[in-house]
Each structure stands twice: as structure tokens, then as C-alpha cells.
Design an enzyme around this catalytic site. Structure first.
Site, PDB file in Angstrom:
ATOM      1  CG  ASP A 293     -21.738  14.333   9.023  1.00  0.00           C
ATOM      2  OD1 ASP A 293     -22.137  12.428   9.773  1.00  0.00           O
ATOM      3  OD2 ASP A 293     -22.907  14.652   9.496  1.00  0.00           O
ATOM      4  CG  HIS A 294     -19.519   6.963   8.277  1.00  0.00           C
ATOM      5  ND1 HIS A 294     -19.939   6.469   7.366  1.00  0.00           N
ATOM      6  CD2 HIS A 294     -18.780   5.692   8.759  1.00  0.00           C
ATOM      7  CE1 HIS A 294     -19.311   5.212   6.692  1.00  0.00           C
ATOM      8  NE2 HIS A 294     -19.183   4.668   7.945  1.00  0.00           N
ATOM      9  NE  ARG A 295     -24.076  12.914  11.380  1.00  0.00           N
ATOM     10  CZ  ARG A 295     -24.564  14.710  12.403  1.00  0.00           C
ATOM     11  NH1 ARG A 295     -25.427  14.516  13.013  1.00  0.00           N
ATOM     12  NH2 ARG A 295     -24.074  15.097  11.460  1.00  0.00           N
TER      13      ARG A 295
END
Length: 457
Positions: free
Chosen positions: A429-431
Site C-alpha cells: 500500500d503506497h499510502r
């Protein structure tokens, strides 16, 4: 002297109104203790209700299509003392089934639908794929659901339980857009799932799309496939239907990136084979080494052993190490969870992995065995492939995909030597996770798999 006793639904992880999909016994059948009486199917898995004692089935209190909760009476069993089996200890009274269920006990009449108060009641644990609590007053929601004046008036509040409201909030669904199929227009989880599917297929358009947000997709193409040749229509299993909606949500809402790497497992594989020769009663697969290596990497990079809270503004760091293992079954993919992997050795993990995989294929997993995971591993090494992009299993923030290992020439500084290389595919999850951290994670994971002595550090 014969005694008639009740067989009830045991603890099923807090789930309620779980559908009965199969009866495994009939009236007059003799059953042994722990023999399956009926099969239930929740959102995540199928499970059997075991007989709490041996005896003869005198009456069945449920039928296929009924929904049951913990404590519901499944059958009346005649326990014949020594001739059939020692009577079990008297069980404490189980909680009464939910009003309106179809377990065979006389249900209380369901009250007519009443408008709900302006403020939402406290939500019970969601029965969806992720556990969450409702956002507190003033707390940000992810994704935000806009409510106009009409939707918050008492007469316009959607008729749904707190658990369904939490489930809808997780999916970003405005319940005022959902039509309930229950009595009095009550909205159930299946109605929310059907709405999400219709939006994904283009049959329905979310209200947010009119304002520029949401999924404003083209309609799904309608094709008469029979025009081009012979066809067969085959319904999806319930597990595939549920997992399909979850996967679509995860793919649409999580910004996925996948980092690929390779691990030299030449020495690891040689050690695994020696270990297998010394412990012939235990099947030792490369997966248990991956579990231990993943735990070591999660310790070193704690942001991978975490989840975003429902506000999307805080990261919940976990101090335990429960690893989910994707298991391929005839009905679809399920992900049982092995708990406290940091406290277990290779042999213990091998035994537990074999047992939980068998239970998954025999449809005997309970909801408790499918929840609480920190990090998941999906291994396709036994089938093939060189790399793939696994989908993050929300609310986790990363998942490791493993493909088939192969011998490759590797330069050691002087010459090329044959080494057994294992492809790794880490989706994240790039967040929460940056690309540099993902590269460090896979690099460290490869180092641990290449030299198991690092597990001792």
C-alpha cells in the site's frame, strides 16, 4: 436410560445469521462425537457444526437455507449412555438466537421497521472482511461518504443494522443509494455487496460520480456469447462471489505497487531436504522458511506489520506476528492465519501449516482461523510462473507473492555458478510504504533466505 439433548451452534467468531448450505445427517442417523451435523458458510469460509456428543439424531431443527447464530439449536440427539457414548458434561446455556432467524427455535416476531434516531448507535463488530469501529464524531472517514439534508432526517435514514452500516462505510457506500431486500426495506450485507457489484459493472452509478468523484465507469459490455458457439453457464461459489467483491474493493481503493526481487535459496533448499530426511513424519515445505524470514523482516521494518485505522490518518503498529497463508481450494481462495509465528520453530510451523491447509480444503475453517492476520504470503511456486502482482489483503498493508524457483547462472566475482533462485513479488500500500522501504524489505528478506543464520541475530 436414553436422554434427549440439544446440539447447538458453537462459537463462530461473533458472526450471526450465517446461512446453512448443507445438512450432513438425517433423522435416525447415529453420529459420533465431533461428527459434522451441518455446513455453514460465512463471508469468509465454510464451516461444519460438530456434534457435541455421540448419539442418534431424533429431530433436526434447521434446514438448508436457514440462517443461524451462535447458540441456535441444530438438532436433538438421543444420548444412550454407555451404548452410544459417554454423555458430555452439561453445557452452559447458550445465548438465544437473534430474533427472526430460522434456526428452528420459535423466533420472536420481528418488530415493524421504525425510523432510527438521528445519531448512529454503537456498531457491533462488522461481519465483513475487515474489523472496524464506526468513526467518532468529527473524525475523518475513509473514504468519505457525503450526506445531504434529506439523508439525515429521521424519516429518511436507511434501515440497516449497525454492523451493516460499518460494512458499508468500509466500502465507501452511501446507504441511501442502496435498496434493501429485507422486511420493511431493511438493508443487509448482501444488498451492499450487490450495489458495489452493480457499480463496478457499470449497471449503477454512484452518487459521488455526479460531483466528479467515485467510480464513473463505462457500462460492462453486454454480449450474447451463444451467438458465437456453444457455451455453458456455471454459477460462482459463494466464497468466490464474496472474495471477488473484496478484491475489487482492495484493488480500487489501495494504491498498489509491486517490488520484485530474487533470493538465492540454494543452501536453504539443501538444509530443508536434510531436515525432511530426519523428520519423515512431517512435511517440511519452503513456505515455513518464508514464514520465519517474513517475521524477521517484519521485526526489522515494523511499518509493514501495521494497518491504517478507519480515519486513514493513523498507523496501527502490531506487536504480534500472525501470518496469513493463501490456500487454493475447489471453492476458491481462502487465507487461514497462523498465529504467533515468531514463537514457533520450523517443525511446529510445518505441522500447523499442514493441519490448517487440510482444514481449508475440507471446509472446516472457522472465522476465528481466518482473522487477525498481519501479513499474507501467496505461493504459486508449486504451479509455476516467474512473477505476479498479488493484491493486498486489507486491512494489511503488504503481501508477499512467491513464484517457482529455478537454477540460474550467478556471477560470484570470478565465475558463473549455478544457484537456485526464488522470485519474490511484494505488493504494498503506497499510502503507508515508500518504494525505497519496499526495496529494503525484499532485499533483507532475500538475505535471510540466502543465509538462515541471520534468523539467529
Amino acid at each position: 436410560m436414553a436422554e434427549i439433548r440439544e446440539a447447538r451452534v458453537p462459537d463462530i467468531g461473533g458472526y450471526s445469521d450465517v446461512p446453512v448450505i448443507e445438512l450432513l445427517v438425517a433423522v435416525g442417523d447415529t453420529v459420533a462425537k465431533d461428527q459434522g451435523l451441518a455446513t455453514l458458510e460465512s463471508d469468509k469460509a465454510t464451516m461444519e457444526v460438530p456434534a457435541p456428543f455421540a448419539g442418534v439424531i431424533r429431530e433436526l431443527k434447521i434446514k438448508v437455507g436457514d440462517t443461524v447464530s451462535e447458540g441456535a439449536v441444530v438438532a436433538l440427539i438421543e444420548v444412550a449412555g454407555e451404548g452410544v457414548g459417554a454423555p458430555a458434561k452439561t453445557e452452559p446455556a447458550a445465548p438465544a438466537p437473534m430474533p427472526g432467524h430460522k434456526s428452528g427455535a420459535k423466533p420472536e416476531p420481528e418488530p415493524e421497521p421504525k425510523p432510527e434516531p438521528r445519531s448512529e448507535p454503537k456498531a457491533e463488530a462488522a461481519a465483513g472482511p475487515a474489523q472496524a469501529r464506526p468513526a467518532a464524531a468529527g473524525e475523518a472517514r475513509t473514504p468519505p461518504v457525503a450526506f445531504g439534508a434529506e439523508s439525515i432526517l429521521p424519516g429518511e435514514v436507511p434501515y440497516a443494522s449497525p454492523a451493516v452500516r460499518v460494512f458499508a462505510r468500509e466500502l465507501g457506500v452511501d446507504l441511501s443509494q442502496v435498496r434493501g431486500s429485507g422486511r420493511g426495506g431493511r438493508i443487509g450485507k448482501e444488498d451492499v455487496q450487490a450495489y458495489v457489484k452493480s457499480v463496478m459493472s457499470g449497471a449503477a452509478r454512484p452518487a459521488a460520480a455526479a460531483g466528479g468523484g467515485g467510480l464513473d465507469l463505462l457500462p460492462w459490455p453486454k454480449v450474447d456469447f451463444a451467438r458465437f458457439g456453444e457455451i455453458e453457464t456455471r454459477p460462482l461459489s459463494r466464497i468466490k462471489k464474496i472474495s471477488g467483491a473484496n478484491l475489487a474493493r482492495n484493488w480500487a481503493m489501495i494504491p498498489h505497487v509491486t517490488q520484485h526481487d530474487e533470493a538465492d535459496i540454494t543452501e536453504m533448499e539443501a538444509f530443508r531436504k536434510r531436515l525432511g530426511e530426519e523428520n519423515k513424519d512431517t512435511k517440511i515445505t519452503p513456505l515455513v522458511f518464508l514464514i520465519k524470514a517474513a517475521v524477521a523482516a517484519l521485526r526489522k521494518f515494523p511499518q509493514f506489520n501495521a494497518s491504517l485505522d478507519e480515519s486513514g490518518e493513523n498507523l496501527v503498529l502490531k506487536k504480534y506476528f500472525h501470518i496469513g497463508i493463501a490456500v487454493d481450494t475447489p471453492d476458491g481462495l481462502v487465507v487461514p492465519v497462523i498465529r504467533d509465528c515468531d514463537r514457533k520453530g520450523l517443525l511446529e510451523l510445518s505441522t500447523e501449516l499442514g493441519e490448517i491447509s487440510k482444514k481449508a480444503r475440507e471446509k472446516k475453517l472457522g472465522p476465528a482461523e481466518m482473522s487477525g492476520g498481519c501479513f499474507s504470503i501467496s505461493s504459486l511456486g508449486g504451479i509455476g510462473g516467474t512473477a505476479f502482482t498479488p493484491i493486498v489483503n486489507a486491512p494489511e498493508v503488504a503481501i508477499l507473492g512467491v513464484s517457482r524457483s529455478s537454477m540460474k547462472p550467478v556471477w560470484n566475482g570470478k565465475e558463473f555458478v549455478p544457484r537456485l533462485m526464488l522470485p519474490l513479488s511484494l505488493s504494498y500500500d503506497h499510502r503507508v510504504i515508500d518504494g525505497a522501504d519496499a526495496a529494503r524489505f525484499t532485499s533483507y528478506l532475500a538475505q535471510v533466505l540466502g543465509d538462515l543464520r541471520r534468523l539467529l541475530l
